[in-house]
Design a protein around this motif. Structure first.
Motif, mmCIF file in Angstrom:
data_model
loop_
_atom_site.group_PDB
_atom_site.id
_atom_site.type_symbol
_atom_site.label_atom_id
_atom_site.label_comp_id
_atom_site.label_asym_id
_atom_site.label_seq_id
_atom_site.Cartn_x
_atom_site.Cartn_y
_atom_site.Cartn_z
ATOM 1 N N HIS A 151 -44.776 28.538 64.591
ATOM 2 C CA HIS A 151 -45.368 27.766 65.677
ATOM 3 C C HIS A 151 -44.818 28.297 67.000
ATOM 4 C CE1 HIS A 151 -45.523 25.076 62.121
ATOM 5 N NE2 HIS A 151 -46.729 24.805 62.618
ATOM 6 N N PRO A 152 -45.415 27.924 68.136
ATOM 7 C CA PRO A 152 -44.903 28.396 69.421
ATOM 8 C C PRO A 152 -43.397 28.162 69.554
ATOM 9 C CG PRO A 152 -46.986 27.302 69.753
ATOM 10 C CD PRO A 152 -46.605 27.082 68.305
ATOM 11 N N GLY A 153 -42.687 29.227 69.934
ATOM 12 C CA GLY A 153 -41.232 29.174 70.051
ATOM 13 C C GLY A 153 -40.501 29.665 68.824
ATOM 14 N N ASP A 154 -41.185 29.774 67.675
ATOM 15 C CA ASP A 154 -40.556 30.301 66.460
ATOM 16 C C ASP A 154 -40.495 31.823 66.547
ATOM 17 O OD1 ASP A 154 -40.358 27.748 65.388
ATOM 18 O OD2 ASP A 154 -42.146 27.962 64.120
ATOM 19 N N ALA A 155 -39.485 32.383 65.918
ATOM 20 C CA ALA A 155 -39.288 33.828 65.960
ATOM 21 C C ALA A 155 -38.940 34.352 64.571
ATOM 22 C CB ALA A 155 -38.169 34.176 66.935
ATOM 23 N N ALA A 156 -39.134 35.654 64.393
ATOM 24 C CA ALA A 156 -38.751 36.341 63.158
ATOM 25 C C ALA A 156 -38.241 37.724 63.537
ATOM 26 C CB ALA A 156 -39.939 36.457 62.207
ATOM 27 N N CYS A 157 -37.286 38.214 62.770
ATOM 28 C CA CYS A 157 -36.716 39.534 63.019
ATOM 29 C C CYS A 157 -36.730 40.326 61.725
ATOM 30 C CB CYS A 157 -35.290 39.389 63.540
ATOM 31 S SG CYS A 157 -34.561 40.963 64.031
ATOM 32 N N PHE A 158 -37.070 41.598 61.833
ATOM 33 C CA PHE A 158 -37.145 42.477 60.682
ATOM 34 C C PHE A 158 -36.218 43.658 60.930
ATOM 35 C CE2 PHE A 158 -41.249 40.592 61.734
ATOM 36 C CZ PHE A 158 -41.367 39.714 60.670
ATOM 37 N N PRO A 159 -35.066 43.708 60.257
ATOM 38 C CA PRO A 159 -34.115 44.798 60.500
ATOM 39 C C PRO A 159 -34.612 46.137 59.958
ATOM 40 C CG PRO A 159 -33.310 43.363 58.750
ATOM 41 C CD PRO A 159 -34.575 42.747 59.277
#
Length: 82
Positions: free
Chosen positions: A45-53
């Motif tokens: 949702h807006p404001g959520d984040a994800a990171c992929f190393p």
């Protein structure tokens, strides 16, 4: 480098992929996006984040499974060798 990506209903960010030499960061800005990462499915949702190393051979992509447009921010180096 970063890019802001508009995504109408039904669009996908890309094919399932991963990066060998760069980290990638996604930030949901507007709307709801489904993140597919390996065998996991998550709603951002807006404001959520994800990171992929980098070097993590777990494929990922985003898909708009909602009925409204969404916008997200992608941050990475866009290395030509990756």
């Amino acid at each position: 480098m970063h890019s802001r990506k508009p995504c109408p209903p039904g669009c996908r960010s890309s094919l399932r992929h991963w990066h060998a030499q760069e980290d990638e960061f996604i930030l949901a800005l507007e709307g709801e996006v489904t993140l597919f990462e390996g065998s996991t499915e998550s709603i951002l949702h807006p404001g959520d984040a994800a990171c992929f190393p980098a070097s993590g051979p777990v494929g990922h992509y985003l898909e708009n499974q909602s009925d409204t447009d969404l916008t997200y921010l992608v941050v990475g180096t866009r290395a030509p060798s990756d």
